[in-house]
Write an enzyme that holds these catalytic residues in place. Sequence first.
Site, PDB file in Angstrom:
ATOM      1  CD  GLU A  69      -3.186  -0.663   0.194  1.00  0.00           C
ATOM      2  OE1 GLU A  69      -2.882  -0.140  -0.899  1.00  0.00           O
ATOM      3  OE2 GLU A  69      -4.351  -0.919   0.524  1.00  0.00           O
ATOM      4  CB  THR A  97      -5.143   6.804  -1.593  1.00  0.00           C
ATOM      5  OG1 THR A  97      -6.175   6.143  -2.337  1.00  0.00           O
ATOM      6  CG2 THR A  97      -5.208   6.343  -0.154  1.00  0.00           C
TER       7      THR A  97
HETATM    8  N1  HSE Z   1      -7.849   4.040   5.452  1.00  0.00           N
HETATM    9  C1  HSE Z   1      -7.420   4.460   4.162  1.00  0.00           C
HETATM   10  C2  HSE Z   1      -7.768   5.918   3.987  1.00  0.00           C
HETATM   11  C3  HSE Z   1      -8.093   3.638   3.110  1.00  0.00           C
HETATM   12  O1  HSE Z   1      -8.897   6.276   4.307  1.00  0.00           O
HETATM   13  O2  HSE Z   1      -6.918   6.693   3.538  1.00  0.00           O
HETATM   14  C4  HSE Z   1      -7.633   3.965   1.721  1.00  0.00           C
HETATM   15  O3  HSE Z   1      -8.099   2.977   0.850  1.00  0.00           O
END
Ligand code: HSE
Length: 309
Positions: A125, A181
Amino acid sequence: MVRVPSTSANLGPGFDVFGIALDLFYDLIEVTRKGEGVSVEVEGELAGLVPNTPQKNTAGVVALHFLERFDIKEGLSIRVKKGIRPSIGLGSSGASAAGVAVALNHMYETNLSKEELVKLASLGEVASAGSPHPDNVAPAIFGGFTVAINGEHLSVISLEPPKNLSLALAIPHIPVPKGKTKKARSILPKLVPLREAVHNVANSCGIVAGFMLSDVDMIGRCMIDRLVEPHRAKMITGYEEVKRRGLQAGASGVAISGAGPTMIAVVNDEKVDAEYVAKAMAEGFESVGVDAEAYAVKPAKGAEVLTSE
Ligand code: HSE
């Protein structure tokens, strides 16, 4: 070949902790021994949306970590059949990372536990979010609802969702910034007011209790996030309207799915038609001029090995 489900992270207050696997879109991952180094090939209609440089692709990054950890000198070829559209908040990057971790564990018989696989997959990630958040890869591997506690050691609690829980989703067709993100994380405050943090702790406990007690309404009622969602809501045209319409249509709770822009509702499907809720939410987007797709789904199982090399 490994089949991995899409996932929705956060469920409101559980930022970087909660996740649920969705029986909606799937990635297929195939890993074979080949030549030297790691190569990644992305296939399918969505291929152009995903980098295929191993260091920039979540699946490639996981494979590189795996080879180093087990001191394996062989080369690997990874084929990703992308079924989960990237950058819509449904765990696309996490699915590829989880799939390759599961595939390699199976192929090399390394016997990593599911928790260790989550830890490995979360390293992937970094390529997409800039941080190794485990909340998508955990449900992608375990299935159902997961609580990923990422302290000194990672622990994952996996809870089976209530039988009467459905998810309603509205996926808007809005352009998202490159590196969405990362961007959606960079706008979050570094410090938060204690009062709001207390609220989030209470609601997070309520969600876990709701899963343990099979109480869909409690889960939904607690899907209120005062720390992250208020900041991200500004990135999603129609957020308020979608939430309002979802609740009005009978959803127990509505939140941003992961880093968005998809919106997700928890629905008690013994009382309310989840498709009706999903359509109401999509109409919320349409009311502000944004096309949207509506889906009603059940939670999914985790990644499955379909065939071996
Ligand atoms: N928890 C992460 C965010 C998930 O909200 O940035 C991203 O897929």
